[in-house]
Design a protein around this motif. Structure first.
Motif, short mmCIF file in Angstrom:
data_model
loop_
_atom_site.label_atom_id
_atom_site.label_comp_id
_atom_site.label_asym_id
_atom_site.label_seq_id
_atom_site.Cartn_x
_atom_site.Cartn_y
_atom_site.Cartn_z
N ALA A 36 -39.29 60.72 61.80
CA ALA A 36 -39.78 61.98 61.24
C ALA A 36 -38.92 62.48 60.08
N PRO A 37 -37.59 62.48 60.20
CA PRO A 37 -36.78 62.95 59.07
C PRO A 37 -36.81 62.01 57.87
N GLY A 38 -36.98 60.71 58.13
CA GLY A 38 -37.00 59.73 57.04
C GLY A 38 -35.62 59.35 56.53
N VAL A 39 -34.59 59.95 57.06
CA VAL A 39 -33.21 59.63 56.72
C VAL A 39 -32.38 59.70 57.99
N SER A 40 -31.17 59.18 57.92
CA SER A 40 -30.30 59.15 59.09
C SER A 40 -29.06 60.00 58.86
N ASP A 41 -28.87 61.03 59.68
CA ASP A 41 -27.65 61.84 59.59
C ASP A 41 -26.39 61.01 59.87
N PRO A 42 -26.40 60.13 60.88
CA PRO A 42 -25.22 59.30 61.10
C PRO A 42 -24.88 58.41 59.90
N ALA A 43 -25.91 57.88 59.23
CA ALA A 43 -25.66 57.03 58.06
C ALA A 43 -25.04 57.85 56.93
N TYR A 44 -25.55 59.06 56.72
CA TYR A 44 -24.99 59.92 55.67
C TYR A 44 -23.56 60.31 56.02
N ALA A 45 -23.30 60.55 57.31
CA ALA A 45 -21.95 60.87 57.76
C ALA A 45 -21.01 59.69 57.54
N ALA A 46 -21.53 58.48 57.71
CA ALA A 46 -20.71 57.28 57.48
C ALA A 46 -20.33 57.16 56.01
N LEU A 47 -21.29 57.43 55.12
CA LEU A 47 -20.99 57.43 53.68
C LEU A 47 -19.93 58.47 53.34
N THR A 48 -20.04 59.62 53.98
CA THR A 48 -19.05 60.68 53.76
C THR A 48 -17.67 60.24 54.25
N GLU A 49 -17.64 59.64 55.43
CA GLU A 49 -16.36 59.20 56.01
C GLU A 49 -15.70 58.12 55.16
#
Length: 377
Positions: A36-49
């Motif tokens: 439903a969101p079409g994106v992954s919060d964990p993946a974005y958090a990994a990019l941030t980390e």
């Protein structure tokens, strides 16, 4: 000029590759696209980390102050892994804010707690970003915004938008353009999300007497074209870097397929005509990579006309490479290459989308030839 990565840059690229290989397989991506969101919060958090977001933010604003070459590395790996999180949209908007001195929120960008997007396109404008019909009327110490933007990449995922508006002049004038920082919860702004053919998310944004404080202004009122053009030129360079990563991955997938697909009892990679095609695909990828590196190095350093020339030349050269590699890869995969089950189809779709973002090949060829010194390029 030495185009080799430094030791630190190579280690960073390796870290991104390991993360994608471990946590962002093609199957994992397909589940994210279908969610439903079409994106992954964990993946974005990994990019941030990993520090990918902080690279886009100056040190004085709480980031790492990465160079354009550093961001090129990120975008290349994003292209290689078909990562669909709103990294490009956020980094491009952050560049607008940096150029306009609107840096108070950039620390949140570096920390991964603020996602951004750019609302620059309008239905009647084509690729002309100065063709702006959305108006912002000064009303005391506020601006009242009216009109619609389209094809806002990751607009529905953004916590705030950078919006190009017209505060004076005719619709196609370069003077009279202003840039505004618009929080997602602004009354009078409506965001309608949809899925794009390459698996990304985009949105249409409508303003109906949306009221913003004067502090929303990025840069000077009526003088936003210089920032708009420079920031989107940098965005083109980032897209070229993403395309280079995607093309390298498409070439690798095609080569593997030629080695394993058999016909007449032998791998089809033994057929000389296909070997020649594969060699041409590799050559196109290398040419695209070389000019992308050059445009990246010059993106923040070259005078405006030189920057325009190199950026448009890169988009044209990369556009030719994307078309050739994409079509050849699909053709050599045969009918299977057109199915959603094969990752090559998704690389082809993403390359097609990059071609039409921030000016297609024809637009940038025309822009190049209109520069005063194009004949000496």
């Amino acid at each position: 000029m030495d185009f080799r990565l430094s030791e630190e840059q190579q280690q960073f690229a390796d870290s991104l590759q390991r993360w994608i290989a471990r946590d962002y397989s093609f199957e994992a991506r397909q589940k994210i696209v279908a969610s439903a969101p079409g994106v992954s919060d964990p993946a974005y958090a990994a990019l941030t980390e990993l520090g990918a977001l902080a690279l886009a933010v100056p040190e004085e604003a709480g980031g790492l102050g990465g160079s354009p070459e550093d961001l090129m590395i990120v975008m290349k790996e994003i292209g290689r892994g078909l990562v669909i999180e709103p990294y490009f949209a956020t980094v491009l908007a952050a560049d607008f804010l940096r150029r306009g001195g609107h840096t108070a929120v950039l620390e949140q960008v570096a920390a991964g707690t603020l996602q951004l997007a750019c609302a620059l396109n309008e239905k009647e404008a084509g690729h002309e970003l100065f063709n702006i019909a959305v108006t912002a009327r000064a009303d005391g110490d506020a601006y009242v915004v009216q009109g619609s933007k389209c094809a806002v990449i990751h607009g529905a995922q953004a916590d705030a938008l950078v919006v190009s508006v017209r505060t004076s002049g005719a619709p196609r004038d370069q003077d009279g353009i202003s840039l505004l920082y618009v929080p997602r919860d602004t009354p009078g702004m409506t965001i309608t999300e949809y899925r794009t053919y390459d698996g990304q998310r985009a949105a249409s944004v409508t303003f109906d007497q949306a009221r913003l404080p004067a502090t929303a202004l990025i840069g000077q009122a009526g003088k936003g074209w210089e920032i708009l053009e420079a920031a989107t030129d940098f965005g083109v360079v980032l897209l070229c870097a993403e395309a280079v990563g995607a093309m390298e991955a498409a070439n690798a997938l095609t080569l593997d397929y030629l080695k394993t697909r058999q016909q007449f009892g032998v791998p089809i990679g033994t057929f000389q005509v296909l070997q020649h095609r594969m060699a041409d695909m590799s050559m196109h990828a290398e040419l695209a990579k070389s000019i992308t590196i050059l445009a990246t190095v010059k993106a923040h350093r070259a005078p405006a006309n030189e920057r325009r020339k190199l950026v448009s030349a890169a988009k044209v050269r990369v556009g030719k490479a994307m078309q050739f590699i994409g079509q050849q890869a699909i053709q050599m995969h045969g009918g299977m290459g057109m199915t959603n089950e094969m990752s090559i189809a998704h690389y082809f779709k993403r390359l097609t989308a990059i071609e039409t973002t921030l000016g297609n090949t024809d637009f940038h060829r025309t822009r190049f030839t209109r520069l005063p010194d194009f004949a000496s390029a």
